[in-house]
Scaffold this active site. Structure first.
Site, short mmCIF file in Angstrom:
data_model
loop_
_atom_site.label_atom_id
_atom_site.label_comp_id
_atom_site.label_asym_id
_atom_site.label_seq_id
_atom_site.Cartn_x
_atom_site.Cartn_y
_atom_site.Cartn_z
N ARG A 174 0.83 -1.26 0.00
CA ARG A 174 -0.10 0.06 0.06
C ARG A 174 0.80 1.22 0.03
NH1 ARG A 174 -3.55 -2.87 -1.37
NH2 ARG A 174 -5.79 -3.22 -0.63
N GLU A 205 -3.82 7.50 -4.86
CA GLU A 205 -4.07 6.96 -6.10
C GLU A 205 -5.52 7.54 -6.65
OE1 GLU A 205 -3.76 2.91 -5.34
OE2 GLU A 205 -1.84 2.89 -4.66
N HIS A 232 -1.38 0.17 -9.52
CA HIS A 232 -2.11 -0.61 -8.50
C HIS A 232 -2.80 -1.76 -9.23
CE1 HIS A 232 -3.89 -0.91 -4.33
NE2 HIS A 232 -3.81 -1.95 -4.84
N1 LIG Z 1 -0.20 -4.33 -5.01
C1 LIG Z 1 -1.46 -5.04 -5.14
O1 LIG Z 1 -2.33 -5.01 -6.02
C2 LIG Z 1 -1.94 -5.90 -3.93
C3 LIG Z 1 -1.62 -5.42 -2.76
N2 LIG Z 1 -1.89 -6.28 -1.72
C4 LIG Z 1 -1.41 -5.86 -0.36
O2 LIG Z 1 -0.77 -6.88 0.17
C5 LIG Z 1 -1.05 -6.95 1.50
C6 LIG Z 1 -0.65 -8.24 2.39
O3 LIG Z 1 -1.59 -9.66 1.42
P1 LIG Z 1 -1.36 -10.99 1.95
O4 LIG Z 1 0.02 -11.54 2.03
O5 LIG Z 1 -2.55 -11.65 1.49
O6 LIG Z 1 -1.72 -10.72 3.75
P2 LIG Z 1 -1.36 -11.58 4.78
O7 LIG Z 1 -2.10 -11.03 6.24
O8 LIG Z 1 -1.20 -12.94 4.35
O9 LIG Z 1 0.25 -11.23 5.16
C7 LIG Z 1 0.91 -9.96 5.72
C8 LIG Z 1 1.95 -10.30 6.74
O10 LIG Z 1 2.25 -9.19 7.35
C9 LIG Z 1 2.61 -9.40 8.60
N3 LIG Z 1 2.70 -8.23 9.07
C10 LIG Z 1 1.57 -7.17 9.51
N4 LIG Z 1 1.88 -6.33 10.37
C11 LIG Z 1 3.24 -6.37 10.46
C12 LIG Z 1 4.23 -5.61 11.00
N5 LIG Z 1 3.64 -4.30 11.66
N6 LIG Z 1 5.33 -5.91 11.09
C13 LIG Z 1 5.75 -6.87 10.47
N7 LIG Z 1 5.13 -7.81 9.80
C14 LIG Z 1 3.66 -7.60 9.78
C15 LIG Z 1 1.64 -10.42 8.99
O11 LIG Z 1 1.99 -11.40 10.12
C16 LIG Z 1 1.58 -11.38 7.70
O12 LIG Z 1 2.50 -12.31 8.07
C17 LIG Z 1 -2.49 -6.67 1.79
O13 LIG Z 1 -2.96 -6.41 2.76
C18 LIG Z 1 -2.59 -5.78 0.77
O14 LIG Z 1 -2.52 -4.23 1.30
C19 LIG Z 1 -2.65 -7.35 -1.93
C20 LIG Z 1 -3.14 -7.68 -3.01
C21 LIG Z 1 -2.97 -6.99 -4.09
O1 LIG Z 2 -6.49 -6.89 -2.93
C1 LIG Z 2 -5.94 -6.10 -2.66
O2 LIG Z 2 -5.68 -5.52 -1.50
C2 LIG Z 2 -5.48 -5.12 -3.58
O3 LIG Z 2 -4.80 -4.38 -3.32
C3 LIG Z 2 -6.11 -5.44 -5.03
O4 LIG Z 2 -5.61 -4.40 -5.67
P1 LIG Z 2 -5.38 -4.75 -7.42
O5 LIG Z 2 -6.34 -5.86 -7.62
O6 LIG Z 2 -4.01 -4.77 -7.48
O7 LIG Z 2 -6.14 -3.34 -8.05
#
Ligand SMILES: NC(=O)C1=CN([C@@H]2O[C@H](COP(=O)(O)OP(=O)(O)OC[C@H]3O[C@@H](n4cnc5c(N)ncnc54)[C@H](O)[C@@H]3O)[C@@H](O)[C@H]2O)C=CC1
Ligand SMILES: O=C(O)C(=O)COP(=O)(O)O
Length: 317
Positions: free
Chosen positions: A236, A265, A283
């Protein structure tokens, strides 16, 4: 003859692809907030009936919207990150929340690896170099080797570990930053993000957004990354102190950054576009047709489970 069951009313802050809208329309009474000329009046008119909100990650559902919907039972998010949803407000009222985890891991991990390669091997610059005809006047400047480097992954959950699995095939040394070490990971664990930034050549950020991680990639972390270090952010925009990042990129106190996410964004800081040491992406981590279809299906399955009185498929709250 029994009266037909009324279809539950669902508020949508923004649209989904048509392949999701069609099945949603057939099962629910949809209220299309993005088309309302007066949002407040629209919400006030429909609020008594609205039992669910079907939102997207970047649109979320803030405390004001939640407070305006007295009959709200469920917020279903199309996306895994729920940092745009006021979870505390939901918990306080017993409102359930779902997201779309796992189905997007592969795409987001692929993009993180792709951005790393694009950044260090300067793939977009190479494309521009060939298109412009500059090649006829001599070769493209040399780039940076990807294999053999140290890559640090910050946030080692579903997507972070999928990134590590992919990069394991790249002959790189892998480290990860997390609050507790993962017993099943062979990679180097760091309890300090600054220490990992100091160790690695490339820092990949895939932490959740929200207050707990706001600005966690700060000036100190960027300084530790140093003039030969690279940042890849697919998490993010909020996880990075963007002012410190822009300054580091402008002063070349880090080598460069590949960014899929930004503050504000889609109207991002125009200073990014003036830089030659960045790769910018809109994104789009989960932005493939296959994954978007899977995300839409998971939103619908959660809505169906909720209104069918069954356990939610992917509950967050
Ligand atoms: N660029 C994009 O399009 C996308 C971005 N994302 C972002 O990726 C993030 C992660 O997704 P997932 O891997 O599915 O989540 P997840 O919950 O499986 O993994 C997140 C990890 O970060 C750790 N964590 C949380 N807070 C922390 C902190 N303060 N310090 C250290 N570690 C910490 C958690 O313990 C967990 O292991 C989502 O929350 C979303 O914001 C997700 C999908 C698409
Ligand atoms: O699943 C999320 O949290 C996302 O950030 C998805 O975003 P995107 O699908 O990459 O536009």
């Amino acid at each position: 003859m029994t009266a037909p069951t009324p279809s539950p009313h669902v508020l949508m802050p923004g649209t989904y692809p048509e392949w999701d809208m069609a099945p949603l329309r057939s099962q629910y009474t949809l209220h299309r907030l993005w088309e309302a000329p007066d949002r407040q009046a629209f919400i006030a008119e429909h609020a008594p009936n609205i039992r669910a909100v079907a939102t997207r990650g970047e649109l979320g559902a803030n405390a004001e919207l939640i407070a305006a919907l007295p009959a709200l039972e469920l917020i279903a998010c199309y996306g895994v990150g729920t940092d745009g949803i006021d979870l505390a407000a939901c918990r306080a009222r017993g409102i359930r929340v779902t997201n779309t985890p796992d189905v997007l891991n592969g795409d987001v991990a692929d993009l993180a690896v792709g951005l790393t390669l694009a950044l260090q091997r300067r793939i977009p610059a190479g494309d521009a170099f060939v298109r412009s005809g500059a090649w006829a006047n001599g070769g493209m400047p040399l780039t940076t080797r990807v294999f053999g480097q140290r890559i640090g992954i910050s946030g080692f959950g579903r997507i972070g570990s999928a990134i590590a699995r992919r990069l394991s095939g790249f002959d790189v040394e892998l480290g990860y930053f997390s609050r507790t070490p993962k017993a099943d990971s062979p990679h180097l664990h760091f309890a300090s993000l600054t220490a990992m930034a100091d160790w690695c050549d490339v820092l990949i950020v895939i932490l959740p957004g929200g207050e707990a991680t706001r600005g966690i990639v700060n000036a100190e972390v960027l300084q530790a990354l140093g003039p030969a270090g690279w940042l890849v952010n697919v998490s993010r925009g909020t996880t990075v102190d963007e002012g410190a990042l822009l300054q580091a990129l402008e002063e070349k106190s880090i080598a460069g950054a590949a960014l899929d996410v930004f503050l504000n964004e889609p109207r991002i800081d125009p200073r990014f576009a003036a830089l030659d040491n960045v790769v910018l992406h809109p994104h789009h981590g989960s932005g493939t047709e296959q994954t978007r279809r899977a995300m839409g299906e998971l939103v619908r399955r959660n809505l169906q489970a909720h209104f069918g009185g069954l356990p939610l498929i992917t509950p967050v709250a």
